[in-house]
Design a protein around this motif. Sequence first.
Motif: not given
Length: 173
Positions: A148-153, A164-173
């Motif tokens: 919701g805050d756009g920080r996590d994809l 089969r596959f999952t990637a967890a990504l976080r927004r960086v400055p």
Amino acid sequence: SYAEPSAGAGLTAVPRSESSEAFFATMRGLCGARFEGARTFPDDPADTAFAGKLLVANVATCTESEVRVPFVVGADRSRTWVFSRANGGVQLKHDHRHADGTPDAVTMYGGMATANGTPRSQHFAADALTAQLIPAARTNVWTVTLSGDGRDLTYHLERDGRPRFTAALRRVP
């Protein structure tokens, strides 16, 4: 059958055209954003393609009809996620290139957003081209979810109804 992932819990589903348009607009609004993270599933250290490698997604090129997100795995820059407006919805394609920029033999696979998406999470079911290029992937469903805050994809792939596959990504400055 496919079930909505828990990351989408609490979001209100809207008709496909509205939800996919809202999702596309959100992706477009992230132009210039960089996300970093790692593979979270499967937990297989023997997998040399992804194990222990930094994953980076850059929302790099954004037009009215297309958002291109290079997805870098360690030093491998061969992958780009391509979100585009198509056929009244949103499509996800995987553009794979060699180091010299020429297309890989297996490229542009993916599919259209399904009817059960939300403005923050879309499910993309494998299309006929995918089934032709990668017969085992004919049941693939890729899910891309933004917090919701756009920080996590989160990028999640299921095949034959199983993760089969999952990637967890976080927004960086």
